[in-house]
Enzyme design. Structure first.
Site, mmCIF file in Angstrom:
data_model
loop_
_atom_site.group_PDB
_atom_site.id
_atom_site.type_symbol
_atom_site.label_atom_id
_atom_site.label_comp_id
_atom_site.label_asym_id
_atom_site.label_seq_id
_atom_site.Cartn_x
_atom_site.Cartn_y
_atom_site.Cartn_z
ATOM 1 N N HIS A 119 0.817 -1.209 0.000
ATOM 2 C CA HIS A 119 0.000 0.000 0.000
ATOM 3 C C HIS A 119 0.853 1.262 0.000
ATOM 4 O O HIS A 119 0.379 2.331 -0.365
ATOM 5 C CB HIS A 119 -1.009 0.002 1.152
ATOM 6 C CG HIS A 119 -0.447 0.264 2.509
ATOM 7 N ND1 HIS A 119 -0.012 -0.733 3.352
ATOM 8 C CD2 HIS A 119 -0.271 1.419 3.204
ATOM 9 C CE1 HIS A 119 0.395 -0.208 4.489
ATOM 10 N NE2 HIS A 119 0.252 1.101 4.426
ATOM 11 N N ASP A 161 0.989 -7.872 2.640
ATOM 12 C CA ASP A 161 1.190 -6.469 2.254
ATOM 13 C C ASP A 161 2.687 -6.162 2.240
ATOM 14 O O ASP A 161 3.213 -5.496 3.126
ATOM 15 C CB ASP A 161 0.444 -5.568 3.242
ATOM 16 C CG ASP A 161 0.363 -4.128 2.777
ATOM 17 O OD1 ASP A 161 0.892 -3.814 1.695
ATOM 18 O OD2 ASP A 161 -0.218 -3.311 3.508
ATOM 19 N N SER A 237 4.009 2.332 8.497
ATOM 20 C CA SER A 237 3.841 1.340 7.440
ATOM 21 C C SER A 237 5.177 1.018 6.785
ATOM 22 O O SER A 237 5.895 1.914 6.342
ATOM 23 C CB SER A 237 2.877 1.862 6.374
ATOM 24 O OG SER A 237 1.573 1.926 6.874
#
Length: 333
Positions: A119, A161, A237
């Site tokens: 992402h 991810d 992230s």
């Protein structure tokens, strides 16, 4: 899904989720569900010193419906000696997207490669040059190892991810994995629930480009899924998850408020993907003599001393073998 609003100061920023880009004063949609694992290659590998965006226009990247997951265990502390030991390959990321400049984290794992989240790279909208990396960043005015511009992106072929980012060398022709020592990956053979871990990265609720470490324990582990009880926010992230040996055991993606934070666990499937795509990635057991991937292991099929290696002079399938039973040997009877 409704976006959460986050107040922004000159040093703090808003958030990006899988389905919602949250900024002040409005929220914009951005999807990161694509699972394309084909590399996104830039048109040019020429490296220029990346422009560093400062101030309140930065927006942390986060995954799932939430990323600002502050749990009862909120043991977060700033790392100021960022160039020391396993902190050096931890990297501050900026993505210059059409909708703004976003921040995230990553970790250098090879001469020219870094790991982060899908992402995070999705925010580039297919342009690798939009992603800039600053290993060992101390603050928004101090980048001791300079900056690097991405040239290729490869997404993990599984559900996790995870993404690999390859970088061009800098203006001094140095690679990102030459200005810092790449992180060591764990083989995760001994990783289990209740073990102590840390997540180290660049959270968006702290001063821009400052490195912070969170401490906690693994609470769940299955397949590629790992959960833990430590606190993170948007901007974390892509942060590496370290074990007590300071080896990378996973890549943080986000969490669920009041429940857990989570990472892509480096299990066998993920490890094989990484080894296939990063030639010089180093796992902790690579040098062990009994490791089948060690080229010096006589059981490694690539080892010339392996009797099953066709290049082994004692292998009957080797045309240079003097064994008369080898019909390809010109000296055969």
């Amino acid at each position: 899904m409704k976006g959460k609003f986050l107040k922004v100061s000159s040093l703090f920023v808003a958030t990006l989720t899988t389905a919602t880009l949250v900024s002040s004063p409005a929220a914009n949609a951005l999807s990161s569900k694509a699972m394309d694992n084909h590399p996104q290659q830039s048109q040019s590998s020429k490296q220029q010193t990346p422009k560093i965006q400062k101030g309140g226009n930065l927006k942390p990247l986060e995954q799932r419906e939430h990323a600002n997951v502050i749990l009862p265990n909120n043991d977060r502390h700033q790392i100021t000696d960022t160039t020391n030991g396993h902190y050096a390959p931890v990297t501050y990321i900026q993505v210059e997207a059409p909708t703004g400049t976003f921040i995230a984290s990553g970790v250098v794992v090879g001469k020219d490669t870094l790991l982060t989240n899908k992402h995070v790279v999705d925010a580039t909208h297919g342009d690798p040059h939009a992603l800039k990396a600053f290993p060992s960043a101390i603050n928004q005015d101090n980048y001791p190892n300079g900056g690097f511009t991405a040239e290729q992106i490869t997404k993990y072929s599984g559900e996790g991810d995870l993404a690999i980012v390859k970088f061009s060398p800098n203006e001094q022709n140095k690679h990102i994995g030459e200005v810092v020592k790449p992180a060591t990956m764990s083989n995760n053979a001994e990783t289990q629930v209740n073990q102590n871990i840390t997540v180290t990265g660049y959270p968006g609720d702290k001063p821009v480009a400052t490195m912070w470490e969170s401490k906690g324990k693994i609470t769940y582990l299955k397949g590629e899924a790992m959960q833990y009880d430590l606190s993170t926010t948007g901007g974390n992230s892509g942060s590496p998850v370290f074990n007590e040996k300071n080896e990378v055991i996973g890549i943080h993606w986000g969490g669920v408020p009041n429940e857990f934070n989570g990472a892509v666990f480096i299990n066998e499937n993920v490890r094989n993907f990484l080894k296939q795509n990063i030639e010089d990635i180093h796992f902790a057991n690579d040098d062990q003599p009994n490791n089948p991937d060690n080229p010096d292991n006589p059981n490694n099929p690539d080892n010339p001393n392996n009797p099953d290696n066709p290049n082994n002079p004692n292998n009957p399938d080797n045309p240079d073998n003097g064994d008369n039973n080898n019909s390809d040997n010109p000296d055969a009877a």
